[in-house]
Write a protein that holds these residues in place. Structure first.
Motif, PDB file in Angstrom:
ATOM      1  N   SER A  43     -27.958 -39.447  40.602  1.00  0.00           N
ATOM      2  CA  SER A  43     -28.916 -39.990  42.243  1.00  0.00           C
ATOM      3  C   SER A  43     -28.393 -38.941  42.867  1.00  0.00           C
ATOM      4  N   ILE A  44     -27.797 -37.995  42.941  1.00  0.00           N
ATOM      5  CA  ILE A  44     -27.826 -37.800  44.124  1.00  0.00           C
ATOM      6  C   ILE A  44     -28.021 -35.895  44.223  1.00  0.00           C
ATOM      7  N   ARG A  45     -29.156 -35.944  44.776  1.00  0.00           N
ATOM      8  CA  ARG A  45     -29.109 -34.520  44.996  1.00  0.00           C
ATOM      9  C   ARG A  45     -28.790 -33.255  46.233  1.00  0.00           C
ATOM     10  N   ILE A  46     -29.090 -32.341  45.736  1.00  0.00           N
ATOM     11  CA  ILE A  46     -28.873 -31.661  47.140  1.00  0.00           C
ATOM     12  C   ILE A  46     -30.125 -30.194  47.138  1.00  0.00           C
ATOM     13  N   VAL A  47     -30.776 -30.195  48.460  1.00  0.00           N
ATOM     14  CA  VAL A  47     -31.718 -29.944  48.167  1.00  0.00           C
ATOM     15  C   VAL A  47     -31.937 -28.974  49.469  1.00  0.00           C
ATOM     16  N   PRO A  48     -32.280 -28.181  50.512  1.00  0.00           N
ATOM     17  CA  PRO A  48     -33.014 -27.640  51.814  1.00  0.00           C
ATOM     18  C   PRO A  48     -33.456 -27.900  52.271  1.00  0.00           C
ATOM     19  N   LEU A  49     -33.210 -28.308  53.417  1.00  0.00           N
ATOM     20  CA  LEU A  49     -34.103 -28.681  54.177  1.00  0.00           C
ATOM     21  C   LEU A  49     -35.387 -28.932  53.995  1.00  0.00           C
ATOM     22  N   SER A  50     -36.223 -27.818  53.907  1.00  0.00           N
ATOM     23  CA  SER A  50     -37.972 -28.121  53.772  1.00  0.00           C
ATOM     24  C   SER A  50     -38.144 -28.942  52.988  1.00  0.00           C
ATOM     25  N   VAL A  51     -37.037 -29.517  52.065  1.00  0.00           N
ATOM     26  CA  VAL A  51     -38.017 -30.229  50.882  1.00  0.00           C
ATOM     27  C   VAL A  51     -37.776 -31.613  51.623  1.00  0.00           C
ATOM     28  N   LEU A  52     -37.227 -31.822  52.363  1.00  0.00           N
ATOM     29  CA  LEU A  52     -36.969 -33.472  53.136  1.00  0.00           C
ATOM     30  C   LEU A  52     -38.781 -33.455  53.662  1.00  0.00           C
ATOM     31  N   ILE A  53     -38.187 -32.185  55.033  1.00  0.00           N
ATOM     32  CA  ILE A  53     -39.640 -32.070  56.091  1.00  0.00           C
ATOM     33  C   ILE A  53     -40.848 -32.471  54.955  1.00  0.00           C
ATOM     34  N   GLY A  54     -41.196 -31.048  53.536  1.00  0.00           N
ATOM     35  CA  GLY A  54     -42.013 -31.529  53.731  1.00  0.00           C
ATOM     36  C   GLY A  54     -42.943 -32.801  53.113  1.00  0.00           C
ATOM     37  N   ILE A  55     -42.035 -33.355  52.566  1.00  0.00           N
ATOM     38  CA  ILE A  55     -42.212 -34.564  52.179  1.00  0.00           C
ATOM     39  C   ILE A  55     -42.352 -35.249  53.121  1.00  0.00           C
ATOM     40  N   ASP A  56     -41.392 -35.954  54.484  1.00  0.00           N
ATOM     41  CA  ASP A  56     -41.839 -36.606  55.119  1.00  0.00           C
ATOM     42  C   ASP A  56     -41.542 -36.276  56.726  1.00  0.00           C
ATOM     43  N   SER A  57     -42.803 -35.574  57.465  1.00  0.00           N
ATOM     44  CA  SER A  57     -42.623 -34.432  58.388  1.00  0.00           C
ATOM     45  C   SER A  57     -41.739 -35.347  59.718  1.00  0.00           C
ATOM     46  N   SER A  58     -42.058 -36.919  60.192  1.00  0.00           N
ATOM     47  CA  SER A  58     -41.226 -37.071  60.974  1.00  0.00           C
ATOM     48  C   SER A  58     -39.715 -37.314  61.615  1.00  0.00           C
ATOM     49  N   ILE A  59     -39.256 -36.557  60.147  1.00  0.00           N
ATOM     50  CA  ILE A  59     -37.790 -36.164  60.154  1.00  0.00           C
ATOM     51  C   ILE A  59     -37.650 -34.417  61.106  1.00  0.00           C
ATOM     52  N   GLU A  60     -38.477 -34.083  61.253  1.00  0.00           N
ATOM     53  CA  GLU A  60     -38.715 -33.317  62.043  1.00  0.00           C
ATOM     54  C   GLU A  60     -38.639 -33.528  63.862  1.00  0.00           C
ATOM     55  N   ASN A  61     -38.594 -34.357  64.104  1.00  0.00           N
ATOM     56  CA  ASN A  61     -38.410 -34.949  65.530  1.00  0.00           C
ATOM     57  C   ASN A  61     -37.219 -35.452  65.675  1.00  0.00           C
ATOM     58  N   ILE A  62     -36.286 -35.038  64.727  1.00  0.00           N
ATOM     59  CA  ILE A  62     -34.591 -35.986  64.456  1.00  0.00           C
ATOM     60  C   ILE A  62     -33.662 -34.487  64.413  1.00  0.00           C
ATOM     61  N   ILE A  63     -33.714 -34.038  63.324  1.00  0.00           N
ATOM     62  CA  ILE A  63     -32.954 -32.490  63.017  1.00  0.00           C
ATOM     63  C   ILE A  63     -32.289 -32.162  64.400  1.00  0.00           C
ATOM     64  N   ASN A  64     -32.674 -31.998  65.383  1.00  0.00           N
ATOM     65  CA  ASN A  64     -31.431 -31.705  66.507  1.00  0.00           C
ATOM     66  C   ASN A  64     -30.308 -32.782  66.882  1.00  0.00           C
ATOM     67  N   ASP A  65     -31.045 -34.035  66.591  1.00  0.00           N
ATOM     68  CA  ASP A  65     -29.677 -34.795  66.730  1.00  0.00           C
ATOM     69  C   ASP A  65     -28.557 -34.256  66.584  1.00  0.00           C
ATOM     70  N   PRO A  66     -27.427 -34.535  67.661  1.00  0.00           N
ATOM     71  CA  PRO A  66     -25.424 -33.608  67.132  1.00  0.00           C
ATOM     72  C   PRO A  66     -25.426 -34.398  66.033  1.00  0.00           C
ATOM     73  N   VAL A  67     -24.686 -33.239  65.921  1.00  0.00           N
ATOM     74  CA  VAL A  67     -23.493 -33.452  64.616  1.00  0.00           C
ATOM     75  C   VAL A  67     -22.819 -35.175  64.703  1.00  0.00           C
ATOM     76  N   GLY A  68     -22.812 -36.147  63.526  1.00  0.00           N
ATOM     77  CA  GLY A  68     -22.386 -37.182  63.865  1.00  0.00           C
ATOM     78  C   GLY A  68     -22.874 -38.096  64.558  1.00  0.00           C
TER      79      GLY A  68
END
Length: 243
Positions: free
Chosen positions: A199-224
C-alpha cells in the motif's frame, strides 16, 4: 531531434504506437501515446493513477485499451482483466498542450485530439488522477507545475518526494508526518509503521499538498522532526509535535 523522430516512427511502424513515460518531479508521473492519430483519430493520456505504480501494469493498461479501441473507437467504458475498469474521456486541450509536447512536436501541431484513460474503480482511484475534461488551472496544486513558467514556491527542493499510503492518496485524513531528508518525507493516513508494503507509494510533495493544504505550514520543519494529529476529529486541523 531528427534521430528521436526516426526512432518514434520505427516504433509506430512496428507496434502501432510509441508511448512516452514522464517521470515524477514537481508533478506526478504521466504517460501518453504517439502514433494512434492515424488509426484511432486521437492519442491516449494517463496522468497520475499511482495505484498502478508498476510500469508493466501501465503498459498492459495501454495495450489492453488500445486493442479494444481498435475494434470499437467509440468504446468509452473498458474492463481489463486483473487491472480494473476505465473510462475513456475526452481531454481539454489545456492539458494536452502542456503534457504532450513530444506528440505536438512529432506531428508539428499546436493541438492534438486526446482522450484520458481514467480508472473508475473506487479501490484503484487516487487523487493524483486529474479530471482532464475540465480545463487545467493554476489552482490545481498537484498539477500547476506542468506550466514551467510557474516558479516552485516552497523553500524545499523541487525534487521533494513523499512516502505515503493509498488511504492518504484516496483522501483519508493525514495523521502522521516526518521529514527524514531535505527532500524526503513520510506522510501517512493512519499508522505508517503498520502499513503493508503493497500500500506504500512514492509521490511528489505537490500531490500531498494538493490533497491537504495544511501541510504547507509544516514542510519547513527541520530534518528529523515529525508531527501528528487526531485521526478521529476531522475538524481539528492542528498538527502536534512528536514528544
Amino acid at each position: 531531434m531528427k534521430d528521436i523522430f526516426i526512432e518514434i516512427k520505427n516504433r509506430i511502424d512496428k507496434y502501432g504506437y510509441h508511448r512516452y513515460l514522464i517521470k515524477p518531479h514537481k508533478t506526478p508521473r504521466y504517460s501518453y501515446t504517439i502514433g494512434l492519430l492515424n488509426s484511432l483519430g486521437f492519442e491516449l493520456l494517463l496522468g497520475g493513477a499511482i495505484f498502478y505504480e508498476n510500469t508493466d501494469d501501465l503498459e498492459l493498461i495501454f495495450k489492453g485499451i488500445i486493442n479494444v479501441l481498435l475494434k470499437d473507437k467509440k468504446a468509452r467504458k473498458i474492463h481489463l482483466k486483473d487491472l480494473g475498469n476505465f473510462e475513456i474521456r475526452e481531454v481539454d486541450s489545456s492539458w494536452s498542450s502542456l503534457m504532450m509536447l513530444g506528440a505536438l512536436d512529432y506531428y508539428n501541431l499546436e493541438r492534438i485530439n486526446t482522450f484520458q484513460i481514467f480508472p473508475i474503480d473506487n479501490e484503484k482511484s487516487t487523487l493524483d488522477t486529474p479530471d482532464m475534461t475540465k480545463p487545467w488551472g493554476q489552482d490545481n496544486k498537484t498539477w500547476k507545475y506542468l506550466d514551467d513558467t510557474i516558479s516552485w514556491n516552497y523553500d524545499v527542493p523541487e525534487s521533494s518526494l513523499v512516502f505515503t499510503n493509498l488511504d492518504a492518496l484516496r483522501g483519508c485524513r493525514l495523521t502522521e508526518y516526518f521529514r527524514f531528508e531535505l527532500n524526503e518525507w513520510e506522510i501517512f493516513s493512519g499508522n505508517g509503521a503498520k502499513e503493508p508494503k503493497k500500500s506504500i507509494r512514492i509521490v511528489p510533495l505537490s500531490v500531498l499538498i494538493g490533497i491537504d493544504s495544511s501541510i504547507e505550514n509544516i514542510i519547513n520543519d527541520p530534518v528529523g522532526k515529525g508531527k501528528f494529529r487526531d485521526s478521529s476529529n476531522e475538524n481539528n486541523m492542528i498538527w502536534y509535535n512528536w514528544e
